[in-house]
Enzyme design. Structure first.
Site, PDB file in Angstrom:
ATOM      1  N   ARG A  60       0.818  -1.216   0.000  1.00 55.91           N
ATOM      2  CA  ARG A  60       0.000   0.000   0.000  1.00 55.91           C
ATOM      3  C   ARG A  60       0.850   1.264   0.000  1.00 55.91           C
ATOM      4  O   ARG A  60       0.441   2.288  -0.544  1.00 55.91           O
ATOM      5  CB  ARG A  60      -0.984  -0.017   1.166  1.00 55.91           C
ATOM      6  CG  ARG A  60      -2.065  -1.084   0.988  1.00 55.91           C
ATOM      7  CD  ARG A  60      -3.063  -1.084   2.133  1.00 55.91           C
ATOM      8  NE  ARG A  60      -2.432  -1.273   3.415  1.00 55.91           N
ATOM      9  CZ  ARG A  60      -2.345  -2.424   4.072  1.00 55.91           C
ATOM     10  NH1 ARG A  60      -2.869  -3.512   3.536  1.00 55.91           N
ATOM     11  NH2 ARG A  60      -1.759  -2.497   5.237  1.00 55.91           N
ATOM     12  N   GLU A  97       4.537  -9.718  16.152  1.00 59.73           N
ATOM     13  CA  GLU A  97       3.911 -10.230  17.375  1.00 59.73           C
ATOM     14  C   GLU A  97       4.348 -11.670  17.641  1.00 59.73           C
ATOM     15  O   GLU A  97       4.629 -12.042  18.775  1.00 59.73           O
ATOM     16  CB  GLU A  97       2.389 -10.139  17.246  1.00 59.73           C
ATOM     17  CG  GLU A  97       1.669 -10.442  18.539  1.00 59.73           C
ATOM     18  CD  GLU A  97       0.172 -10.243  18.406  1.00 59.73           C
ATOM     19  OE1 GLU A  97      -0.528 -10.541  19.386  1.00 59.73           O
ATOM     20  OE2 GLU A  97      -0.294  -9.812  17.339  1.00 59.73           O
TER      21      GLU A  97
END
Length: 172
Positions: A60, A97
């Site tokens: 993006r 994470e």
């Protein structure tokens, strides 16, 4: 009248996993006026600052990097995942994470002393942006600032990027 980017951004609950509120920027891209203004506002922040390259993360980030590079009369440098760039690269790994990820940039993408704007669509935890800072500094170029469409302030990514200037069009 100025466009309210936060009002345009669609929040998608539980995407890509439960508990995450995804910020969908495609409504900005769907509006030629909003897309043009987003590019114009960011370019205005850096006009006259001698930016020579816009370094952007896939995918993006690429959607804004091209028009930003044109507006600033600067090169556009893509940063990609492993095995996506065809010539010799440098790399930087960062924590996710659950594990790590790595970004690559062409080894000859920047020259020492170039003035770089790092762009990505969303600033979350700061891992991707920090890796891009590392790539730029490996090539001895100068990070002038980092720009984003959205900053998720509750994830404190900006703190990882200190002492660099960080700007975003909308914050949550």
């Amino acid at each position: 009248m100025a466009i309210d980017f936060k009002g345009l951004i669609a929040e998608v609950p539980d995407f890509p996993k439960p508990g995450v509120s995804f910020k969908d920027l495609t409504p900005i891209l769907s509006s030629p006026a909003a897309y043009a203004e987003s590019v114009s506002r960011i370019a205005d922040w850096y006009t006259g600052q001698g930016i020579t390259a816009v370094v952007a993360a896939e995918a993006r980030g690429f959607l804004w990097a091209g028009p930003l590079g044109q507006a600033l009369r600067a090169a556009v440098v893509p940063v990609r995942k492993p095995k996506k760039l065809p010539r010799p690269t440098i790399s930087s790994s960062y924590q996710l994470e659950y594990g790590t990820d790595t970004l690559h940039m062409h080894r000859d993408a920047l020259k020492p002393g170039e003035r770089v704007l790092i762009f990505d669509d969303v600033l979350a935890t700061g891992g991707t942006a920090k890796a891009m800072i590392d790539l730029v500094t490996q090539l001895k170029a100068e990070v002038v600032s980092l720009a984003f469409i959205v900053e998720l302030t509750y994830l404190h990514g900006r703190a990882k990027l200190a002492p660099h200037d960080v700007r975003a069009l909308a914050a949550y």
